[in-house]
Design a protein around this motif. Structure first.
Motif, short mmCIF file in Angstrom:
data_model
loop_
_atom_site.label_atom_id
_atom_site.label_comp_id
_atom_site.label_asym_id
_atom_site.label_seq_id
_atom_site.Cartn_x
_atom_site.Cartn_y
_atom_site.Cartn_z
N TRP A 9 11.88 -14.44 -14.90
CA TRP A 9 11.42 -14.49 -16.47
C TRP A 9 12.56 -15.35 -17.40
O TRP A 9 12.07 -15.87 -18.29
N ASP A 10 13.67 -15.12 -17.15
CA ASP A 10 14.78 -15.87 -18.11
C ASP A 10 14.67 -17.03 -18.06
O ASP A 10 14.56 -17.86 -19.09
N LYS A 11 14.17 -17.87 -16.99
CA LYS A 11 13.84 -19.35 -16.78
C LYS A 11 12.22 -19.54 -17.63
O LYS A 11 12.41 -20.44 -18.21
N ASP A 13 11.23 -17.88 -19.99
CA ASP A 13 11.00 -17.33 -21.59
C ASP A 13 11.80 -18.33 -22.17
O ASP A 13 12.78 -17.96 -23.08
N GLN A 14 11.44 -19.63 -22.25
CA GLN A 14 12.37 -20.77 -23.03
C GLN A 14 11.19 -21.59 -23.94
O GLN A 14 10.56 -21.98 -23.52
N PRO A 15 11.50 -21.80 -25.18
CA PRO A 15 12.81 -21.12 -26.00
C PRO A 15 12.36 -19.72 -26.20
O PRO A 15 11.21 -19.30 -25.81
N VAL A 16 13.33 -18.84 -26.16
CA VAL A 16 13.20 -17.35 -26.07
C VAL A 16 12.27 -16.92 -27.25
O VAL A 16 12.06 -17.41 -28.28
N GLY A 17 11.18 -16.36 -26.74
CA GLY A 17 10.21 -15.51 -27.34
C GLY A 17 8.98 -16.52 -27.91
O GLY A 17 8.03 -16.34 -28.86
N ASP A 18 8.96 -17.86 -27.39
CA ASP A 18 8.33 -18.85 -27.74
C ASP A 18 6.72 -18.59 -27.80
O ASP A 18 5.73 -18.67 -28.59
N SER A 45 4.38 -12.43 -20.92
CA SER A 45 4.39 -12.30 -22.49
C SER A 45 3.25 -11.97 -23.17
O SER A 45 3.08 -11.54 -24.24
N ARG A 79 10.62 -5.00 -24.63
CA ARG A 79 10.04 -5.63 -25.99
C ARG A 79 9.05 -4.79 -26.70
O ARG A 79 8.27 -5.13 -27.33
#
Length: 208
Positions: A9-11, A13-18, A45, A79
């Motif tokens: 998920w961290d990979k 979700d870039q840019p974060v929240g985009d 998301s 979230r």
């Protein structure tokens, strides 16, 4: 949550929240509760915004991600999603094959960077529902040729923000160079058409 789930998920979700900002802009513009997201990979998301989302992908990492149900639930809670009112469905399958989904049962079909989803999945979208599609891989051009669809709006992106515009649509989907855009050409090239206007994505309404 499994460490692998967090890492995937961290990979993603870039840019974060985009992607959440994109979906929130679409949610402000159309009436939708149920969403079908073929070719989603691990992009959870959509469930930050809509209460019922069905994700479809053949990727084994996506399958590992979504089958970690507690990990997915934790991401939603982080979230602010009320998980008791949220439904996440996962289908580990090729969207070009028949899916175990009722025809005309979803409000929004998402096609982002995943091929000709409109060709294979429109049957699941209700009349009056919407297709969110970006120009990558030619699916926006494909939808523009499909008599089942009418252009409803375009999604503009600027300074990490998104919004939907529904005016001046006649200036969109106009090829920059004279060309006979056909289904056969799109299949052959597998890429989008170079249009005079270049929004981030399009919203098509299913009209037939």
């Amino acid at each position: 949550m499994l460490e692998r789930t967090r890492r995937l998920w961290d990979k993603q979700d870039q840019p974060v929240g985009d992607r959440r900002r994109l979906f929130a802009a679409v949610a402000d513009a159309v009436d939708a509760d149920s969403v079908l997201y073929p070719g989603s990979y691990v992009d959870i998301s959509a469930s930050f915004v809509w209460p019922t989302v069905t994700y479809v992908d053949v990727d084994r990492r996506a399958n590992q991600f979504f089958t970690d149900t507690e990990g997915v639930r934790e991401l939603l809670v982080e979230r602010g999603v009320d998980v008791d009112r949220s439904t996440v469905e996962w289908i580990h399958h090729d969207y070009t094959d028949d899916l175990d989904i009722a025809e005309a049962s979803v409000d929004l079909l998402v096609s982002l960077y995943a091929g000709f989803i409109s060709e294979h999945c429109t049957e699941y979208l209700r009349l009056g529902g919407f297709l969110l599609v970006n120009p990558s891989h030619g699916d926006a051009a494909m939808a523009s040729l499909d008599p089942r669809y009418r252009l409803h709006g375009v999604i503009v992106a600027r300074d990490a923000d998104y919004w939907v515009e529904t005016g001046g649509l006649d200036s969109h989907l106009v090829p920059r160079r004279a060309a006979d855009v056909t289904v056969e050409l799109l299949h052959e090239t597998g890429r989008g058409v170079d249009y005079t206007e270049s929004p981030f994505a399009y919203l098509f309404e299913r009209v037939s």
